[in-house]
Scaffold this motif. Structure first.
Motif, mmCIF file in Angstrom:
data_model
loop_
_atom_site.group_PDB
_atom_site.id
_atom_site.type_symbol
_atom_site.label_atom_id
_atom_site.label_comp_id
_atom_site.label_asym_id
_atom_site.label_seq_id
_atom_site.Cartn_x
_atom_site.Cartn_y
_atom_site.Cartn_z
ATOM 1 N N MET A 1 -8.135 10.489 -2.740
ATOM 2 C CA MET A 1 -7.265 8.948 -2.497
ATOM 3 C C MET A 1 -8.367 8.096 -3.220
ATOM 4 O O MET A 1 -8.148 7.151 -3.719
ATOM 5 N N GLY A 159 -0.486 7.953 1.262
ATOM 6 C CA GLY A 159 -1.339 9.162 1.175
ATOM 7 C C GLY A 159 -0.557 10.090 0.157
ATOM 8 O O GLY A 159 -0.789 9.839 -1.138
ATOM 9 N N THR A 185 -5.061 6.132 5.985
ATOM 10 C CA THR A 185 -5.200 5.503 4.854
ATOM 11 C C THR A 185 -3.897 4.408 4.740
ATOM 12 O O THR A 185 -2.796 5.002 4.843
ATOM 13 N N THR A 222 -5.624 -0.397 -1.293
ATOM 14 C CA THR A 222 -5.502 0.791 -0.468
ATOM 15 C C THR A 222 -6.824 0.804 0.167
ATOM 16 O O THR A 222 -7.821 1.009 -0.277
ATOM 17 N N ALA A 224 -9.182 2.920 3.536
ATOM 18 C CA ALA A 224 -9.312 4.056 4.449
ATOM 19 C C ALA A 224 -10.109 3.637 5.624
ATOM 20 O O ALA A 224 -11.093 2.700 5.471
#
Ligand code: MG
Length: 238
Positions: A1, A159, A185, A222, A224
């Protein structure tokens, strides 16, 4: 990722360096596509639900999902670029609204507030918080500034798929929805209209524009969720 996130950030920075009056969004689309080819990774949007291009290029009153075309950008325009790719089976998704040359003060404020609302949404993505804490943080930032959040489109889990559960609206009361946990995520992506919140879709079946013709901005990262809090993955220094 992290790798996918770094790559989407790198592509948006490449595009940023090319944006100026006279450039077309089709040229930008080609640059993004060529970079993917060079890295041997797949652009995420091309072919997704039939979307025909590598980037979404949405100028001025276009909100999201605009088609790149051969119309030159003008001084004072804004251009929202949304871009995703798949690297080693994982997705990255990232959007920025860029000014074209010098933009007026009101437009600059729209970009600042939208970017700020994304940051506030990210800051609210804390382990053991709730999903709607993100939504609420975005909405508050936008509405206090006198702008509207778009309700027809939402952020999402990301993901191994581009769009995973949960959906992340850019509005709502805090303290509800799924609990946020380390390892999640998320693609957090406020779309902010300078005027009314309404959306209409053009005849191409994709391009979303504001109903009142006023400008709209879109920023996306994006992210996490880690034990230590949120971590932005779509950045160049990860
Ligand atoms: Mg997205």
């Amino acid at each position: 990722m992290r790798r996918a996130g770094r790559m989407v950030a790198e592509v948006l920075m490449l595009l940023r360096d090319r944006i100026r009056p006279g450039v077309t969004t089709l040229e930008l689309d080609r640059i993004a596509e060529n970079q993917c080819r060079k890295w041997k990774v797949k652009p995420a949007f091309k072919g997704y639900g039939g979307f025909p291009f590598t980037i979404c290029a949405s100028p001025n009153e276009q909100i999201v999902h605009g088609f790149p075309n051969d119309v030159p950008l003008l001084e004072g325009d804004i251009l929202s670029i949304d871009f995703g790719l798949i690297c080693d089976g994982f997705y990255g998704d990232h959007a920025i609204t860029f000014p074209v040359g010098e933009v007026d003060q009101e437009t600059r404020r729209l970009l600042e507030i939208t970017s700020q609302s994304l940051q506030q949404g990210i800051d609210a993505a804390r382990p053991d918080g709730f999903l709607s804490d993100i939504s609420h943080a975005v909405q508050t930032c936008v509405e206090v500034a006198g702008y509207s959040v778009v309700r027809e489109f939402v952020g999402h889990g990301i993901g191994r798929q581009l769009h995973e559960d949960p959906q992340i609206p850019n509005y709502g009361k805090p303290g509800s929805g799924p609990r946020l946990r380390p390892g999640m995520t998320l693609a957090i992506e406020p779309m902010v209209n300078a005027g009314k919140p309404g959306v209409k879709i053009l005849d191409d079946g994709w391009t979303a524009v504001t109903v009142d013709g006023k400008r709209s901005a879109h920023f996306e990262h994006t992210v996490a969720i880690t034990d230590n809090g949120p971590e932005i993955l779509s950045r160049m220094d990860v």
